[in-house]
Design an enzyme around this catalytic site. Structure first.
Site, PDB file in Angstrom:
ATOM      1  N   LYS A   1       6.647  13.271  -1.145  1.00  0.00           N
ATOM      2  CA  LYS A   1       5.697  12.176  -1.403  1.00  0.00           C
ATOM      3  C   LYS A   1       4.375  12.399  -0.663  1.00  0.00           C
ATOM      4  CE  LYS A   1       9.460   8.927  -2.224  1.00  0.00           C
ATOM      5  NZ  LYS A   1      10.593   9.840  -1.865  1.00  0.00           N
ATOM      6  N   ARG A   2       3.851  13.593  -0.765  1.00  0.00           N
ATOM      7  CA  ARG A   2       2.604  13.935  -0.099  1.00  0.00           C
ATOM      8  C   ARG A   2       1.408  13.367  -0.864  1.00  0.00           C
ATOM      9  NH1 ARG A   2       5.441  14.743   3.818  1.00  0.00           N
ATOM     10  NH2 ARG A   2       5.552  16.694   4.969  1.00  0.00           N
TER      11      ARG A   2
END
Length: 266
Positions: free
Chosen positions: A90-91
């Site tokens: 979830k960058r």
């Protein structure tokens, strides 16, 4: 071969839509060596029932450098088994920082062929991730409507739909059955699946929440295209820790999830 094509080919060849998450929690093991051994054993045992594998990066980062070495081994073992690797990280960030994240987690031995990304800083922040994925035959899965109850604080109300429309716009630039920009849509929102499937016709949908979070296979049919392609139902704790550290139980759980999904789509 691209990530999307590899997953779709595996779905058709093995009749599986299951994405197996590997979330090794240190408190479940004697020590880090035991964690490594069990995680790799689960991966090998459940591979015949999985369309891809999804290591949750947080659990490996929590172990420090040793955890990143385990992650590299997991990625290498998955590739040997023919399993596409989707890193759940979830960058999301801006400019050169986003580019560094993309380089770090979409290229190299420790990285996945696909990565989950967060669009909250704006659509321009997706560009480095999408470009890097395309250049390496990979994929990104953009958060659209996540599986946790608190998602309602910021998602929905037209926001998730705007993200979905951006994914469709990005995928229009590619000529493939399924393009390189996928979407995370929680399996815990069965009433929304048909609308998001229609709104993003060429996006692979990642459906987290199967098993431990309460979603069931019977609810997920609207997320799939005819023929049972186009989506991946993700189960993590419900497979890796189906019954403590019992590998046989993990295999049984993966097989049962696969069979339940197939029965819904038959």
């Amino acid at each position: 071969m691209t990530f999307a094509q590899a997953v779709t080919d595996r779905t058709r060849a093995l009749q599986t839509r299951l994405c197996v998450g590997l979330d090794p929690r240190l408190d479940a093991y004697r020590d880090a060596a035991h964690l490594r051994e069990h995680t790799l054993d689960v991966l090998e045992a459940v591979a015949p029932y999985a369309a891809c594998v999804k290591p949750q990066l947080a659990f490996y980062e929590a172990l420090g450098l040793g955890g990143l070495r385990v992650l590299e081994e997991v990625c290498a073992a998955a590739r040997t088994l023919g399993l596409p690797v989707l890193l759940d990280a979830k960058r999301g960030d801006i400019g050169s920082t986003a580019q560094a994240y993309a380089q770090g987690w979409l290229t190299g031995r420790h990285a996945g062929a696909a990565l989950t990304v967060n669009p909250f800083l704006g659509f321009e922040t997706l560009t480095p991730f999408v470009d890097t994925a395309r250049a390496n035959g990979g994929a990104v899965f953009v958060l659209v409507k996540t599986s946790n109850p608190g998602q309602a604080d910021l998602q929905g109300g037209g926001i998730s739909e705007r993200v979905a429309d951006e994914i469709t716009r990005l995928n229009a630039q590619e000529d493939a059955e399924y393009a390189s920009v996928g979407a995370v849509v929680g399996a815990t929102h069965p009433g929304d699946l048909a609308a998001f499937r229609a709104r993003m016709p060429r996006a692979l949908l990642l459906l987290p929440g199967l098993g431990a979070q309460g979603a069931t296979a019977a609810q997920l049919a609207p997320a799939f295209d005819p023929g049972g392609t186009g989506a991946l139902a993700s189960a993590s704790r419900g497979v890796q820790y189906a019954s403590g550290l019992d590998i046989r139980a993990s295999v049984d759980a993966a097989r049962d999830f696969r069979n339940e999904l197939n029965s819904v789509l038959s």
